[in-house]
Design a protein around this motif. Sequence first.
Motif, PDB file in Angstrom:
ATOM      1  N   SER A 230     -35.270 112.705 -15.548  1.00  0.00           N
ATOM      2  CA  SER A 230     -34.795 113.453 -16.716  1.00  0.00           C
ATOM      3  C   SER A 230     -34.053 114.722 -16.283  1.00  0.00           C
ATOM      4  O   SER A 230     -33.072 115.132 -16.902  1.00  0.00           O
ATOM      5  CB  SER A 230     -35.951 113.783 -17.661  1.00  0.00           C
ATOM      6  N   GLN A 231     -34.501 115.334 -15.182  1.00  0.00           N
ATOM      7  CA  GLN A 231     -33.825 116.549 -14.724  1.00  0.00           C
ATOM      8  C   GLN A 231     -32.493 116.226 -14.037  1.00  0.00           C
ATOM      9  O   GLN A 231     -31.564 117.039 -14.071  1.00  0.00           O
ATOM     10  CB  GLN A 231     -34.739 117.344 -13.793  1.00  0.00           C
ATOM     11  N   ILE A 232     -32.393 115.070 -13.399  1.00  0.00           N
ATOM     12  CA  ILE A 232     -31.088 114.661 -12.851  1.00  0.00           C
ATOM     13  C   ILE A 232     -30.111 114.461 -14.002  1.00  0.00           C
ATOM     14  O   ILE A 232     -28.963 114.907 -13.947  1.00  0.00           O
ATOM     15  CB  ILE A 232     -31.240 113.380 -11.997  1.00  0.00           C
ATOM     16  N   GLU A 233     -30.573 113.809 -15.059  1.00  0.00           N
ATOM     17  CA  GLU A 233     -29.697 113.606 -16.217  1.00  0.00           C
ATOM     18  C   GLU A 233     -29.308 114.957 -16.832  1.00  0.00           C
ATOM     19  O   GLU A 233     -28.148 115.184 -17.194  1.00  0.00           O
ATOM     20  CB  GLU A 233     -30.402 112.707 -17.243  1.00  0.00           C
ATOM     21  N   ARG A 234     -30.275 115.859 -16.895  1.00  0.00           N
ATOM     22  CA  ARG A 234     -29.994 117.196 -17.438  1.00  0.00           C
ATOM     23  C   ARG A 234     -28.930 117.917 -16.597  1.00  0.00           C
ATOM     24  O   ARG A 234     -28.186 118.757 -17.110  1.00  0.00           O
ATOM     25  CB  ARG A 234     -31.299 118.012 -17.446  1.00  0.00           C
ATOM     26  N   ALA A 235     -28.883 117.598 -15.310  1.00  0.00           N
ATOM     27  CA  ALA A 235     -27.945 118.278 -14.393  1.00  0.00           C
ATOM     28  C   ALA A 235     -26.524 117.700 -14.466  1.00  0.00           C
ATOM     29  O   ALA A 235     -25.642 118.128 -13.714  1.00  0.00           O
ATOM     30  CB  ALA A 235     -28.466 118.178 -12.961  1.00  0.00           C
ATOM     31  N   ARG A 236     -26.330 116.754 -15.343  1.00  0.00           N
ATOM     32  CA  ARG A 236     -25.008 116.105 -15.468  1.00  0.00           C
ATOM     33  C   ARG A 236     -23.878 117.141 -15.417  1.00  0.00           C
ATOM     34  O   ARG A 236     -23.890 118.125 -16.140  1.00  0.00           O
ATOM     35  CB  ARG A 236     -24.948 115.351 -16.798  1.00  0.00           C
ATOM     36  N   GLY A 237     -22.906 116.881 -14.542  1.00  0.00           N
ATOM     37  CA  GLY A 237     -21.751 117.774 -14.435  1.00  0.00           C
ATOM     38  C   GLY A 237     -22.004 118.982 -13.566  1.00  0.00           C
ATOM     39  O   GLY A 237     -21.079 119.743 -13.261  1.00  0.00           O
ATOM     40  N   ARG A 238     -23.254 119.171 -13.154  1.00  0.00           N
ATOM     41  CA  ARG A 238     -23.584 120.349 -12.344  1.00  0.00           C
ATOM     42  C   ARG A 238     -24.167 119.971 -10.982  1.00  0.00           C
ATOM     43  O   ARG A 238     -24.671 120.834 -10.277  1.00  0.00           O
ATOM     44  CB  ARG A 238     -24.638 121.194 -13.061  1.00  0.00           C
ATOM     45  N   ILE A 239     -24.147 118.701 -10.655  1.00  0.00           N
ATOM     46  CA  ILE A 239     -24.684 118.297  -9.349  1.00  0.00           C
ATOM     47  C   ILE A 239     -23.606 118.539  -8.297  1.00  0.00           C
ATOM     48  O   ILE A 239     -22.522 117.970  -8.352  1.00  0.00           O
ATOM     49  CB  ILE A 239     -25.130 116.818  -9.366  1.00  0.00           C
ATOM     50  N   LEU A 240     -23.918 119.402  -7.361  1.00  0.00           N
ATOM     51  CA  LEU A 240     -22.924 119.808  -6.360  1.00  0.00           C
ATOM     52  C   LEU A 240     -23.201 119.205  -4.989  1.00  0.00           C
ATOM     53  O   LEU A 240     -22.423 119.417  -4.056  1.00  0.00           O
ATOM     54  CB  LEU A 240     -22.898 121.336  -6.238  1.00  0.00           C
ATOM     55  N   GLY A 241     -24.285 118.480  -4.856  1.00  0.00           N
ATOM     56  CA  GLY A 241     -24.563 117.856  -3.573  1.00  0.00           C
ATOM     57  C   GLY A 241     -25.738 116.919  -3.686  1.00  0.00           C
ATOM     58  O   GLY A 241     -26.571 117.038  -4.596  1.00  0.00           O
ATOM     59  N   PHE A 242     -25.775 115.953  -2.761  1.00  0.00           N
ATOM     60  CA  PHE A 242     -26.871 114.978  -2.745  1.00  0.00           C
ATOM     61  C   PHE A 242     -27.246 114.760  -1.282  1.00  0.00           C
ATOM     62  O   PHE A 242     -26.390 114.407  -0.467  1.00  0.00           O
ATOM     63  CB  PHE A 242     -26.413 113.673  -3.410  1.00  0.00           C
ATOM     64  N   HIS A 243     -28.508 115.033  -0.950  1.00  0.00           N
ATOM     65  CA  HIS A 243     -28.984 114.951   0.432  1.00  0.00           C
ATOM     66  C   HIS A 243     -30.018 113.845   0.557  1.00  0.00           C
ATOM     67  O   HIS A 243     -30.909 113.741  -0.281  1.00  0.00           O
ATOM     68  CB  HIS A 243     -29.646 116.265   0.863  1.00  0.00           C
ATOM     69  N   VAL A 244     -29.920 113.081   1.616  1.00  0.00           N
ATOM     70  CA  VAL A 244     -30.893 112.002   1.830  1.00  0.00           C
ATOM     71  C   VAL A 244     -31.608 112.139   3.173  1.00  0.00           C
ATOM     72  O   VAL A 244     -31.080 112.709   4.138  1.00  0.00           O
ATOM     73  CB  VAL A 244     -30.233 110.599   1.722  1.00  0.00           C
ATOM     74  N   SER A 245     -32.810 111.613   3.205  1.00  0.00           N
ATOM     75  CA  SER A 245     -33.667 111.491   4.384  1.00  0.00           C
ATOM     76  C   SER A 245     -34.823 110.625   3.873  1.00  0.00           C
ATOM     77  O   SER A 245     -34.630 109.814   2.976  1.00  0.00           O
ATOM     78  CB  SER A 245     -34.136 112.861   4.886  1.00  0.00           C
ATOM     79  N   ASP A 246     -36.036 110.787   4.389  1.00  0.00           N
ATOM     80  CA  ASP A 246     -37.148 110.023   3.832  1.00  0.00           C
ATOM     81  C   ASP A 246     -38.448 110.793   4.044  1.00  0.00           C
ATOM     82  O   ASP A 246     -38.507 111.729   4.840  1.00  0.00           O
ATOM     83  CB  ASP A 246     -37.232 108.630   4.469  1.00  0.00           C
TER      84      ASP A 246
END
Lengths: 275, 275
Positions: free
Chosen positions: B192-208
Amino acid sequence: MEHKPLTSIDRLSLNQITTDRWSLREAVEGSVRADIPWIALWRHKVAETGLAESRRLVRDAGLRVSSLCRGGMFPAASVEERRAKIDDNRRAVDEAAELGADVLVLVCGPAPDKDIAGARRMVEEGIAKLAPYAESCGVRLGIEPLHPMYAAERSVINTLAQANAIAEQYSPNQVGVVVDVFHVWWDPELYSQIERARGRILGFHVSDWIVPTPDLLMGRGMMGDGVIDLRRIRHAVEDAGYDGPIEVEIFNQAIWDRPGDEVLSLMKERYLQHC
Amino acid sequence: MEHKPLTSIDRLSLNQITTDRWSLREAVEGSVRADIPWIALWRHKVAETGLAESRRLVRDAGLRVSSLCRGGMFPAASVEERRAKIDDNRRAVDEAAELGADVLVLVCGPAPDKDIAGARRMVEEGIAKLAPYAESCGVRLGIEPLHPMYAAERSVINTLAQANAIAEQYSPNQVGVVVDVFHVWWDPELYSQIERARGRILGFHVSDWIVPTPDLLMGRGMMGDGVIDLRRIRHAVEDAGYDGPIEVEIFNQAIWDRPGDEVLSLMKERYLQHC
């Protein structure tokens, strides 16, 4: 707002994991020597000593049992495994009732796979299956949210908001929440969720978050050695109606390696200074 | 819902901390050998190489800079210290602009005392002071919530909800959020917070998140070695409009000890398999 210190140890409870090298008998005797009125027991310690003997030791010593740790661990890959876990939880309820513990603490368990949302549903189902039996035994289920760093290994219930959302589906005589400062101190919603838990707080656990944090599991500190605003949190749970025992629950090798009597002495001192 | 794998590495970015033993020059050359099109730089690595030389190396190699790590660290006990931190953040913005990084990642900092709510207000004040300057330089500020286990030492911004609440006070050209799976995978409000961030996501980091987790800081795993549902989270950020670079950012001594070319090769393979 002024937050007053505690003036007596009449609500203090030794969670026996804090003196992990002590047997149940030693923890009971140590608590009596230290005038600590409450004790929280762990199932594996009770099993070592025997259930009937544990009960006798605690009662003869005049101690009150603040909680039994722990039920939970609900999620599993198969229906059979989940059923077996419910059976084990029923035994935990029986033990709590036998020991005179009003509360069985639930550490709800990790996911069996990558589906954390699915595991959370399994927790809800497990509690739904357990709650009527627990109520019939006079034992309340206390959902203890665990710090998010334990989400993969110990519990998928990681915030008071989650615990409240489940507990609210039940009467406070069946299911409530346990507030452990170590697990929830960081939560931006901490105070609003404590208020939301009004009437459903079944336990309050103290320790501290030390900096730098040496270890995920064994890194808890004695009250006053870390960064948690213990007194403010205690006042918040009291403002939300909780006036029950306050358990000191510390996983820390350095503390475990010290003589138990020293730990209890320090614990009382820090409790009055910092809680 | 089916979640499809990625079919190319055209969005893959090497966050240079993943190959910590490499200098900036080595990381640039390694990325070119591995055909990885993006790189994320760290200020201390840039400082070692020199800003102008770092810029030249990256540009000559034809790499694009996905972000500069890191600004932030806003809370401090005194007004003077907080002012000094803003000055340092302005320098970080200058460096990001010089390097052609659209985004300065903000690790917001710990509290100087037990007042975590007060520290959170200092973060808001710090961002308010920094944002107009950053915008004038063409650099967006990416608030990266850090896992709650870092609340005492690295950042009091620990959930996407907090980051969103701050970012929403600004234009998306000024301030947004960075979603790092390691920090947020456990969050019951993640989707729900990812959806709320629509248009404001400036980066996506992956690892595990590996199990058992060996260490608070150095315990991250390569994608596929842990319990995070990477592909589902990637689809969620894409559904919320993000189509930018995907940084691999791993703090792990065993990975740091391997030859960098091997790490990049493994990283590409796992990226296509698991992200």
